[in-house]
Design a protein around this motif. Structure first.
Motif, PDB file in Angstrom:
ATOM      1  N   SER A  13       0.804  -1.214   0.000  1.00 36.17           N
ATOM      2  CA  SER A  13       0.000   0.000   0.000  1.00 36.17           C
ATOM      3  C   SER A  13       0.841   1.269   0.000  1.00 36.17           C
ATOM      4  O   SER A  13       1.296   1.738   1.031  1.00 36.17           O
ATOM      5  CB  SER A  13      -0.957   0.008   1.186  1.00 36.17           C
ATOM      6  N   MET A  14       1.007   1.840  -1.171  1.00 36.71           N
ATOM      7  CA  MET A  14       1.871   3.002  -1.348  1.00 36.71           C
ATOM      8  C   MET A  14       1.479   4.161  -0.433  1.00 36.71           C
ATOM      9  O   MET A  14       2.332   4.784   0.182  1.00 36.71           O
ATOM     10  CB  MET A  14       1.842   3.473  -2.805  1.00 36.71           C
ATOM     11  N   GLY A  15       0.197   4.455  -0.319  1.00 35.45           N
ATOM     12  CA  GLY A  15      -0.239   5.551   0.553  1.00 35.45           C
ATOM     13  C   GLY A  15       0.085   5.281   2.014  1.00 35.45           C
ATOM     14  O   GLY A  15       0.498   6.185   2.752  1.00 35.45           O
ATOM     15  N   ASP A  16      -0.079   4.039   2.431  1.00 35.08           N
ATOM     16  CA  ASP A  16       0.236   3.670   3.814  1.00 35.08           C
ATOM     17  C   ASP A  16       1.718   3.834   4.091  1.00 35.08           C
ATOM     18  O   ASP A  16       2.114   4.257   5.174  1.00 35.08           O
ATOM     19  CB  ASP A  16      -0.148   2.215   4.087  1.00 35.08           C
ATOM     20  N   VAL A  17       2.534   3.507   3.106  1.00 36.46           N
ATOM     21  CA  VAL A  17       3.986   3.625   3.258  1.00 36.46           C
ATOM     22  C   VAL A  17       4.375   5.084   3.517  1.00 36.46           C
ATOM     23  O   VAL A  17       5.250   5.372   4.322  1.00 36.46           O
ATOM     24  CB  VAL A  17       4.711   3.059   2.017  1.00 36.46           C
ATOM     25  N   LEU A  18       3.680   6.007   2.865  1.00 28.65           N
ATOM     26  CA  LEU A  18       3.982   7.425   3.077  1.00 28.65           C
ATOM     27  C   LEU A  18       3.698   7.874   4.507  1.00 28.65           C
ATOM     28  O   LEU A  18       4.392   8.724   5.045  1.00 28.65           O
ATOM     29  CB  LEU A  18       3.190   8.282   2.091  1.00 28.65           C
ATOM     30  N   TRP A  19       2.703   7.283   5.134  1.00 30.36           N
ATOM     31  CA  TRP A  19       2.374   7.647   6.519  1.00 30.36           C
ATOM     32  C   TRP A  19       3.430   7.189   7.517  1.00 30.36           C
ATOM     33  O   TRP A  19       3.450   7.626   8.661  1.00 30.36           O
ATOM     34  CB  TRP A  19       1.012   7.081   6.915  1.00 30.36           C
ATOM     35  N   VAL A  20       4.318   6.322   7.099  1.00 20.00           N
ATOM     36  CA  VAL A  20       5.381   5.839   7.986  1.00 20.00           C
ATOM     37  C   VAL A  20       6.512   6.867   8.116  1.00 20.00           C
ATOM     38  O   VAL A  20       7.278   6.837   9.059  1.00 20.00           O
ATOM     39  CB  VAL A  20       5.935   4.485   7.476  1.00 20.00           C
ATOM     40  N   GLU A  21       6.606   7.818   7.187  1.00 22.70           N
ATOM     41  CA  GLU A  21       7.735   8.750   7.149  1.00 22.70           C
ATOM     42  C   GLU A  21       7.992   9.484   8.467  1.00 22.70           C
ATOM     43  O   GLU A  21       9.144   9.553   8.904  1.00 22.70           O
ATOM     44  CB  GLU A  21       7.566   9.746   5.995  1.00 22.70           C
ATOM     45  N   PRO A  22       6.983  10.030   9.158  1.00 24.08           N
ATOM     46  CA  PRO A  22       7.286  10.687  10.442  1.00 24.08           C
ATOM     47  C   PRO A  22       7.908   9.735  11.470  1.00 24.08           C
ATOM     48  O   PRO A  22       8.788  10.131  12.236  1.00 24.08           O
ATOM     49  CB  PRO A  22       5.932  11.201  10.916  1.00 24.08           C
ATOM     50  N   LEU A  23       7.470   8.490  11.465  1.00 20.24           N
ATOM     51  CA  LEU A  23       8.054   7.495  12.357  1.00 20.24           C
ATOM     52  C   LEU A  23       9.499   7.202  11.968  1.00 20.24           C
ATOM     53  O   LEU A  23      10.382   7.122  12.829  1.00 20.24           O
ATOM     54  CB  LEU A  23       7.222   6.211  12.343  1.00 20.24           C
ATOM     55  N   ILE A  24       9.770   7.082  10.664  1.00 21.86           N
ATOM     56  CA  ILE A  24      11.132   6.847  10.182  1.00 21.86           C
ATOM     57  C   ILE A  24      12.039   8.005  10.611  1.00 21.86           C
ATOM     58  O   ILE A  24      13.153   7.794  11.093  1.00 21.86           O
ATOM     59  CB  ILE A  24      11.154   6.696   8.640  1.00 21.86           C
ATOM     60  N   ALA A  25      11.570   9.226  10.439  1.00 21.86           N
ATOM     61  CA  ALA A  25      12.359  10.405  10.821  1.00 21.86           C
ATOM     62  C   ALA A  25      12.670  10.395  12.313  1.00 21.86           C
ATOM     63  O   ALA A  25      13.792  10.709  12.727  1.00 21.86           O
ATOM     64  CB  ALA A  25      11.617  11.680  10.440  1.00 21.86           C
ATOM     65  N   SER A  26      11.709  10.016  13.123  1.00 22.65           N
ATOM     66  CA  SER A  26      11.920   9.947  14.571  1.00 22.65           C
ATOM     67  C   SER A  26      12.893   8.828  14.942  1.00 22.65           C
ATOM     68  O   SER A  26      13.774   9.015  15.781  1.00 22.65           O
ATOM     69  CB  SER A  26      10.578   9.739  15.269  1.00 22.65           C
ATOM     70  N   LEU A  27      12.742   7.669  14.310  1.00 24.48           N
ATOM     71  CA  LEU A  27      13.657   6.549  14.574  1.00 24.48           C
ATOM     72  C   LEU A  27      15.085   6.890  14.150  1.00 24.48           C
ATOM     73  O   LEU A  27      16.047   6.479  14.794  1.00 24.48           O
ATOM     74  CB  LEU A  27      13.183   5.290  13.850  1.00 24.48           C
ATOM     75  N   ALA A  28      15.216   7.670  13.068  1.00 22.42           N
ATOM     76  CA  ALA A  28      16.542   8.052  12.564  1.00 22.42           C
ATOM     77  C   ALA A  28      17.321   8.874  13.587  1.00 22.42           C
ATOM     78  O   ALA A  28      18.554   8.887  13.579  1.00 22.42           O
ATOM     79  CB  ALA A  28      16.422   8.811  11.254  1.00 22.42           C
ATOM     80  N   GLN A  29      16.620   9.538  14.482  1.00 20.27           N
ATOM     81  CA  GLN A  29      17.277  10.309  15.540  1.00 20.27           C
ATOM     82  C   GLN A  29      17.734   9.425  16.694  1.00 20.27           C
ATOM     83  O   GLN A  29      18.608   9.811  17.458  1.00 20.27           O
ATOM     84  CB  GLN A  29      16.342  11.397  16.054  1.00 20.27           C
TER      85      GLN A  29
END
Length: 108
Positions: A13-29
């Motif tokens: 689900s491409m749209g669902d994958v986009l919603w993960v971005e804020p979590l990815i950014a937080s995990l990257a920290q």
């Protein structure tokens, strides 16, 4: 000191994958390396965080490691977001992902 590596899996689900971005950014920290496995890595081609890697699939060794972590209930190495929203349909998609990840981040 940052923890070593975390794998985040959300394959469909491409749209669902986009919603993960804020979590990815937080995990990257919080982690030295974040590996995000999904079928749409082109969506993140110019991602600004250098410690985030986007892959279409796990390597055979990573698959074995994932299997071992699941079998022996080793937590903290893999976050499987597949079916996260479907298991929590009454909350926002991002909130479902954060809850499944067990990662503290502000939801504004």
């Amino acid at each position: 000191m940052k923890a070593s590596t975390i794998y985040v899996i959300r394959k469909y689900s491409m749209g669902d994958v986009l919603w993960v971005e804020p979590l990815i950014a937080s995990l990257a920290q919080s982690y030295r390396k974040v590996v995000f496995v999904n079928r749409y890595p082109a969506l993140f081609e110019n991602y600004p965080a250098p410690n985030v890697v986007f892959k279409i699939r796990l390597s055979p060794l990573e698959k074995l490691y994932y299997w071992c972590c699941r079998q022996f209930r080793i937590r903290g190495k893999f976050i499987d977001l597949n079916q996260a929203y479907e298991a929590n349909p009454r909350c926002h998609m991002l909130e479902a992902y954060v809850k499944t990840a067990g990662h503290a981040m502000p939801l504004v």
